[in-house]
Design a protein around this motif. Sequence first.
Motif, mmCIF file in Angstrom:
data_model
loop_
_atom_site.group_PDB
_atom_site.id
_atom_site.type_symbol
_atom_site.label_atom_id
_atom_site.label_comp_id
_atom_site.label_asym_id
_atom_site.label_seq_id
_atom_site.Cartn_x
_atom_site.Cartn_y
_atom_site.Cartn_z
ATOM 1 N N UNK A 97 36.991 41.126 44.320
ATOM 2 C CA UNK A 97 38.431 41.334 44.338
ATOM 3 C C UNK A 97 38.936 42.040 43.084
ATOM 4 N N UNK A 98 38.111 42.126 42.046
ATOM 5 C CA UNK A 98 38.537 42.698 40.769
ATOM 6 C C UNK A 98 38.120 44.157 40.655
ATOM 7 N N UNK A 99 39.035 44.985 40.184
ATOM 8 C CA UNK A 99 38.737 46.396 39.928
ATOM 9 C C UNK A 99 38.538 46.666 38.445
ATOM 10 N N UNK A 100 39.036 45.768 37.601
ATOM 11 C CA UNK A 100 38.945 45.977 36.156
ATOM 12 C C UNK A 100 39.016 44.625 35.455
ATOM 13 N N UNK A 101 38.668 44.630 34.180
ATOM 14 C CA UNK A 101 38.778 43.434 33.341
ATOM 15 C C UNK A 101 39.442 43.822 32.031
ATOM 16 N N UNK A 102 40.113 42.843 31.406
ATOM 17 C CA UNK A 102 40.820 43.114 30.158
ATOM 18 C C UNK A 102 40.587 41.964 29.182
ATOM 19 N N UNK A 137 40.792 39.180 34.873
ATOM 20 C CA UNK A 137 40.345 40.040 35.964
ATOM 21 C C UNK A 137 41.580 40.656 36.609
ATOM 22 N N UNK A 138 41.527 41.969 36.881
ATOM 23 C CA UNK A 138 42.666 42.698 37.421
ATOM 24 C C UNK A 138 42.308 43.309 38.766
ATOM 25 N N UNK A 139 43.284 43.352 39.679
ATOM 26 C CA UNK A 139 43.045 44.006 40.959
ATOM 27 C C UNK A 139 43.285 45.511 40.826
ATOM 28 N N UNK A 140 43.198 46.229 41.948
ATOM 29 C CA UNK A 140 43.309 47.689 41.915
ATOM 30 C C UNK A 140 44.675 48.170 41.434
ATOM 31 N N UNK A 141 45.696 47.332 41.568
ATOM 32 C CA UNK A 141 47.033 47.713 41.114
ATOM 33 C C UNK A 141 47.279 47.354 39.657
#
Length: 319
Positions: A97-102, A137-141
Amino acid sequence: MDDALSAARAAAEAALGHPVPHALPARGGLPLVAASVAGDPPRARVAWIGAGGDALARIACPPGRPSRWRPVVAAVIEVELPGGVTDRVLVGRAAGEAAAARPVLAGDEPAGTVPVGAEGLVLARLPAEAAVLAVDALDASGEPIGRLARPGVSELRFDGSSLGGRMGATHGMAAGFGGGRWAAGEEDAAFEAGYEPWLPGWTPPGLERGRLRVEPDVAYPAAPPAIVTAWASPEGARMLLRQAPAPLASPDAGGRGARAVDVRGAPGVLRPRGIVTLVWETPERAFGLQLRGVPDAEATALRAARSVVPPPRPSAADR
């Protein structure tokens, strides 16, 4: 994929002799960093590759499984390399579900957002001294879908000869009571946790059940909490059952003194030394059972565990 990352992966695969799903290109005097996933339970493994193709350091992270409930697992690795070079890298794996991490760092310096690579791998170079307070964890938006708090982030250090550091907090599925609150009953616990507790149909004779306890996960503040139940006797015998939605982010890897067991078709790990513990997972739920002062504790643990089943669902006529 950009040309630098593609070239970095090709160089890492040539040096290591196995596929490398994700890599950090060499930059600013720091070498190429290659990452892959191996093992069961799975773990990220990382290698630092020098300009000549030599592996300067290799580190295997603690086992970890990201999921919808706990969408990122991570470790911060600091290595001392030949020539006095020090590198510090966040190594993680993210759920689908995650597109990126910060990374969230102490102080004023932002770490930026890192895209998730193949096999869910996350790599990010970190400032030398900044403590990692959390990983989002970040989604596509770009919206956060879950956070790994600092207690769950492993911290590893390699000085060229020995590996040390701190393991991230696990669920402690066979541990005692932790921080949380007592629930008035099963309905109250289910309302707060967001799922209905599964309780054993059989318990050791002479043990009486106490109240249910709802305990948040210190590593994943946004994940559903665990529900803990204890049974005890006046003589001091005790059985404790902890449960949370599966899968565990920190799976039980077995180890010395542990043996694999079957719990109604689900894999489990039984530790018979001292206080007997049994950890097992179904597709829906993870459980930890602990026994103390109970005769024939191994057989008792297995019998109690195998009696844990989902409560019957009401029929259409009962709704």
